[in-house]
Enzyme design. Structure first.
Site, PDB file in Angstrom:
ATOM      1  N   SER A  73       0.855  -1.191   0.000  1.00 12.98           N
ATOM      2  CA  SER A  73       0.000   0.000   0.000  1.00 12.98           C
ATOM      3  C   SER A  73       0.888   1.237   0.000  1.00 12.98           C
ATOM      4  O   SER A  73       1.608   1.490   0.976  1.00 12.98           O
ATOM      5  CB  SER A  73      -0.885   0.022   1.240  1.00 12.98           C
ATOM      6  OG  SER A  73      -1.424   1.328   1.390  1.00 12.98           O
TER       7      SER A  73
ATOM      8  N   HIS B 138      -1.242  -1.346  -4.246  1.00 12.87           N
ATOM      9  CA  HIS B 138      -2.518  -1.021  -3.604  1.00 12.87           C
ATOM     10  C   HIS B 138      -2.591   0.489  -3.369  1.00 12.87           C
ATOM     11  O   HIS B 138      -1.692   1.079  -2.754  1.00 12.87           O
ATOM     12  CB  HIS B 138      -2.595  -1.794  -2.284  1.00 12.87           C
ATOM     13  CG  HIS B 138      -3.897  -1.704  -1.574  1.00 12.87           C
ATOM     14  ND1 HIS B 138      -4.997  -2.449  -1.917  1.00 12.87           N
ATOM     15  CD2 HIS B 138      -4.284  -0.950  -0.505  1.00 12.87           C
ATOM     16  CE1 HIS B 138      -6.001  -2.182  -1.091  1.00 12.87           C
ATOM     17  NE2 HIS B 138      -5.588  -1.269  -0.230  1.00 12.87           N
TER      18      HIS B 138
ATOM     19  N   ASP C  61      -4.766   3.414  -1.663  1.00  8.68           N
ATOM     20  CA  ASP C  61      -5.820   3.685  -0.676  1.00  8.68           C
ATOM     21  C   ASP C  61      -6.377   5.081  -0.865  1.00  8.68           C
ATOM     22  O   ASP C  61      -5.681   6.068  -0.602  1.00  8.68           O
ATOM     23  CB  ASP C  61      -5.241   3.547   0.739  1.00  8.68           C
ATOM     24  CG  ASP C  61      -5.110   2.097   1.150  1.00  8.68           C
ATOM     25  OD1 ASP C  61      -6.103   1.361   1.022  1.00  8.68           O
ATOM     26  OD2 ASP C  61      -4.020   1.699   1.599  1.00  8.68           O
TER      27      ASP C  61
ATOM     28  N   MET D  41      -8.982   7.915   0.224  1.00 10.24           N
ATOM     29  CA  MET D  41      -9.777   8.325   1.398  1.00 10.24           C
ATOM     30  C   MET D  41     -10.274   9.750   1.209  1.00 10.24           C
ATOM     31  O   MET D  41      -9.514  10.620   0.786  1.00 10.24           O
ATOM     32  CB  MET D  41      -8.903   8.274   2.650  1.00 10.24           C
ATOM     33  CG  MET D  41      -8.252   6.916   2.869  1.00 10.24           C
ATOM     34  SD  MET D  41      -7.159   6.994   4.273  1.00 10.24           S
ATOM     35  CE  MET D  41      -6.582   5.296   4.325  1.00 10.24           C
TER      36      MET D  41
ATOM     37  N   HIS E   4      -8.463   0.915  -3.797  1.00 14.86           N
ATOM     38  CA  HIS E   4      -9.385   0.675  -2.678  1.00 14.86           C
ATOM     39  C   HIS E   4     -10.057   1.999  -2.333  1.00 14.86           C
ATOM     40  O   HIS E   4      -9.425   2.897  -1.789  1.00 14.86           O
ATOM     41  CB  HIS E   4      -8.552   0.128  -1.498  1.00 14.86           C
ATOM     42  CG  HIS E   4      -9.319  -0.109  -0.251  1.00 14.86           C
ATOM     43  ND1 HIS E   4      -8.709  -0.330   0.970  1.00 14.86           N
ATOM     44  CD2 HIS E   4     -10.652  -0.169   0.001  1.00 14.86           C
ATOM     45  CE1 HIS E   4      -9.623  -0.518   1.896  1.00 14.86           C
ATOM     46  NE2 HIS E   4     -10.816  -0.412   1.339  1.00 14.86           N
TER      47      HIS E   4
ATOM     48  N   MET F  10     -12.172   4.163  -0.200  1.00 12.97           N
ATOM     49  CA  MET F  10     -12.797   4.366   1.121  1.00 12.97           C
ATOM     50  C   MET F  10     -13.440   5.748   1.066  1.00 12.97           C
ATOM     51  O   MET F  10     -12.983   6.704   1.708  1.00 12.97           O
ATOM     52  CB  MET F  10     -11.730   4.276   2.218  1.00 12.97           C
ATOM     53  CG  MET F  10     -11.237   2.857   2.426  1.00 12.97           C
ATOM     54  SD  MET F  10      -9.670   2.826   3.305  1.00 12.97           S
ATOM     55  CE  MET F  10      -8.564   3.075   1.926  1.00 12.97           C
TER      56      MET F  10
ATOM     57  N   MET G  24     -11.279  -6.067   5.689  1.00 14.31           N
ATOM     58  CA  MET G  24     -10.496  -5.110   6.477  1.00 14.31           C
ATOM     59  C   MET G  24     -10.125  -5.760   7.805  1.00 14.31           C
ATOM     60  O   MET G  24     -11.001  -6.234   8.537  1.00 14.31           O
ATOM     61  CB  MET G  24     -11.297  -3.829   6.755  1.00 14.31           C
ATOM     62  CG  MET G  24     -11.493  -2.896   5.577  1.00 14.31           C
ATOM     63  SD  MET G  24      -9.995  -2.363   4.719  1.00 14.31           S
ATOM     64  CE  MET G  24      -8.990  -1.685   6.037  1.00 14.31           C
TER      65      MET G  24
ATOM     66  N   ASP H 266      -6.322  -6.573   4.585  1.00 15.61           N
ATOM     67  CA  ASP H 266      -5.767  -5.226   4.547  1.00 15.61           C
ATOM     68  C   ASP H 266      -5.773  -4.624   5.947  1.00 15.61           C
ATOM     69  O   ASP H 266      -6.841  -4.415   6.531  1.00 15.61           O
ATOM     70  CB  ASP H 266      -6.635  -4.392   3.580  1.00 15.61           C
ATOM     71  CG  ASP H 266      -6.099  -2.995   3.357  1.00 15.61           C
ATOM     72  OD1 ASP H 266      -5.060  -2.643   3.932  1.00 15.61           O
ATOM     73  OD2 ASP H 266      -6.737  -2.250   2.581  1.00 15.61           O
TER      74      ASP H 266
HETATM   75  C1  DX5 Z   1      -6.241   1.281   5.964  1.00 14.54           C
HETATM   76  C2  DX5 Z   1      -5.788   1.032   4.530  1.00 14.54           C
HETATM   77  C3  DX5 Z   1      -4.650   0.081   4.458  1.00 14.54           C
HETATM   78  C4  DX5 Z   1      -3.427   0.550   5.143  1.00 14.54           C
HETATM   79  C5  DX5 Z   1      -2.563  -0.627   5.480  1.00 14.54           C
HETATM   80  O1  DX5 Z   1      -7.212   2.238   5.977  1.00 14.54           O
HETATM   81  O2  DX5 Z   1      -6.854   0.519   3.763  1.00 14.54           O
HETATM   82  O3  DX5 Z   1      -4.353  -0.319   3.128  1.00 14.54           O
HETATM   83  O4  DX5 Z   1      -2.717   1.477   4.390  1.00 14.54           O
HETATM   84  O5  DX5 Z   1      -1.515  -0.134   6.198  1.00 14.54           O
HETATM   85  P1  DX5 Z   1      -0.706  -0.996   7.270  1.00 14.54           P
HETATM   86  O6  DX5 Z   1      -0.098  -2.122   6.532  1.00 14.54           O
HETATM   87  O7  DX5 Z   1       0.256  -0.004   7.769  1.00 14.54           O
HETATM   88  O8  DX5 Z   1      -1.702  -1.462   8.301  1.00 14.54           O
HETATM   89 ZN    ZN Z   2      -6.555  -0.527   1.541  1.00 15.27          ZN
END
Ligand code: DX5
Ligand code: ZN
Length: 222
Positions: free
Chosen positions: A11, A36, A38, A40, A69, A71, A142, A180
């Site tokens: 990620s 990956h 992320d 947000m 992903h 979110m 998750m 994840d």
């Molecule tokens: C959390 C994300 C993850 C996160 C994982 O909200 O969806 O992908 O970046 O990070 P680590 O591996 O640091 O838990």
């Molecule tokens: Zn993620």
């Protein structure tokens, strides 16, 4: 249980954004399978990360599949922008706060030649995603509450992984089971034992001195 190749998806949330292109080249060389991303929005989760422009920049730096992903709220509205930016898979959330018509969103992602995925928060029961499993390519379980990297893995989520693995045993078309949050060598082992085949990891890769070693340790190799 079906033995499948393990896919490691670093990620980039945990990458050094001041030298993002280098970071991408390094994880590619270190043996990453997917990247990956992320996304947000500060509404669905209490953090803001990056959007389609950055995904487009990542796309120019690598041939690896980009696993996006979302979110965010209104994933249906924003998904086409991530398709255009070069996403290979787009995962949306099942929770009502995500505010989109799940089936319609998943269909639109597939029609855009992208792999559709569905995710669920730790508080959300497996039953919420079960009706959609025949419509997706990836189930993202998750293992922390989404929003921030660096949190502790929740082992109780393995019940959901097990249920997804059982679904795969009963159906000819297999979905990827992705975990994840808080994934490191130890928790990866547990996730794989329970049936996960895609490992997302931010901190355990990007905070490691040797990315290749961190990635192979996730696969269970020394
Ligand atoms: C959390 C994300 C993850 C996160 C994982 O909200 O969806 O992908 O970046 O990070 P680590 O591996 O640091 O838990
Ligand atoms: Zn993620």
């Amino acid at each position: 249980m079906i033995a499948r190749n393990i896919i490691v998806a670093p990620s980039i949330l945990a990458a050094n954004f001041a030298r993002l292109a280098d970071e991408i080249h390094c994880i590619e060389q270190a043996g990453a399978d997917w990247i990956h991303c992320d996304i947000m929005d500060g509404h669905f989760v209490d953090n803001i990360s990056f959007g389609p422009e950055i995904v487009g920049i990542v796309r120019k730096e690598t041939q690896l599949p980009l696993d996006v992903h979302l979110m965010i709220q209104h994933a249906d509205h924003y998904a086409p922008r991530f398709v255009k930016a070069g996403a290979n898979s787009i995962t949306v959330h099942v929770e009502p706060e995500a505010k989109h018509g799940i089936e319609k969103t998943l269909r639109a992602i597939r029609e855009a030649n992208c792999r559709p995925g569905l995710s669920l928060n730790p508080e959300t029961p497996f039953d919420a995603v079960e009706p959609y499993l025949d419509k997706i390519d990836i189930l993202l379980v998750m293992t922390v509450h989404p929003g921030f990297g660096g949190q502790t893995f929740r082992a109780e989520m393995m019940e959901k992984v097990k249920r997804a693995a059982r679904w795969n045993e009963l159906h000819p078309r297999k979905i990827d089971i992705e975990v994840d949050g808080g994934i490191n060598a130890e928790t990866a082992k547990l996730a794989i034992e329970n049936g996960a085949n895609v490992l997302v990891a931010g901190t355990s890769i990007f905070r490691a001195k040797d990315y290749a070693k961190a990635i192979s340790e996730l696969r269970g190799k020394k």
